[in-house]
Design a protein around this motif. Structure first.
Motif, mmCIF file in Angstrom:
data_model
loop_
_atom_site.group_PDB
_atom_site.id
_atom_site.type_symbol
_atom_site.label_atom_id
_atom_site.label_comp_id
_atom_site.label_asym_id
_atom_site.label_seq_id
_atom_site.Cartn_x
_atom_site.Cartn_y
_atom_site.Cartn_z
ATOM 1 N N LEU A 32 0.892 -1.202 0.064
ATOM 2 C CA LEU A 32 0.090 0.097 0.051
ATOM 3 C C LEU A 32 0.861 1.299 0.060
ATOM 4 N N PHE A 33 0.656 2.197 -0.826
ATOM 5 C CA PHE A 33 1.510 3.295 -1.196
ATOM 6 C C PHE A 33 0.662 4.404 -0.882
ATOM 7 N N ASP A 34 1.281 5.584 -0.600
ATOM 8 C CA ASP A 34 0.716 6.990 -0.081
ATOM 9 C C ASP A 34 0.238 7.485 -1.492
ATOM 10 N N GLN A 35 -0.318 8.821 -1.233
ATOM 11 C CA GLN A 35 -1.035 9.533 -2.640
ATOM 12 C C GLN A 35 0.216 9.911 -3.657
ATOM 13 N N THR A 36 1.054 9.806 -3.419
ATOM 14 C CA THR A 36 2.514 10.225 -4.607
ATOM 15 C C THR A 36 2.747 8.771 -5.207
ATOM 16 N N CYS A 37 2.483 7.812 -4.453
ATOM 17 C CA CYS A 37 2.819 6.105 -4.977
ATOM 18 C C CYS A 37 4.429 6.122 -4.741
ATOM 19 N N ASN A 38 5.057 7.261 -3.950
ATOM 20 C CA ASN A 38 6.688 7.117 -3.752
ATOM 21 C C ASN A 38 6.778 6.574 -2.379
ATOM 22 N N SER A 39 5.989 6.449 -1.332
ATOM 23 C CA SER A 39 6.186 6.033 0.211
ATOM 24 C C SER A 39 5.175 4.635 0.303
ATOM 25 N N ARG A 40 6.014 3.946 0.712
ATOM 26 C CA ARG A 40 5.038 2.442 0.940
ATOM 27 C C ARG A 40 4.889 2.497 2.244
#
Length: 94
Positions: A32-40
């Motif tokens: 599951l990643f945050d809104q930027t898809c950079n941080s898991r």
């Protein structure tokens, strides 16, 4: 995607709870990643029964989060992803 990944964006409101269950005959993996898809934010390999993956998550802010479901080993199938919400909606899929 050629590597067997499935990416599903979901919109969650602040403090909304979501449960993810990925089941298959082979080992699988959920992220599951945050809104930027950079941080898991979370990941699971065998948190469900057997080799199945499971994540229980409560959003810390409103926005679109990204679920990535994939086989643990390349060449295997991903399986079936079940997403349950305590309110909210799915915003799309791949």
């Amino acid at each position: 995607m050629g590597d067997g990944r499935t990416i599903v964006p979901v919109y969650l409101q602040d403090n909304q709870r979501m449960r993810l269950d990925l089941t298959s005959q082979t080992d699988n993996y959920l992220e599951l990643f945050d809104q930027t898809c950079n941080s898991r934010l979370m990941a699971d390999d065998d948190g469900g029964s057997g080799y199945n993956a499971s994540i229980d998550f409560t959003a810390s802010g409103s926005g679109t989060y990204f679920i990535i479901a994939r086989p643990y080993r390349s060449g295997s199938s991903t399986g079936d992803l079940r997403v349950r919400f305590s309110g909210g909606s799915r915003s799309g899929g791949s």
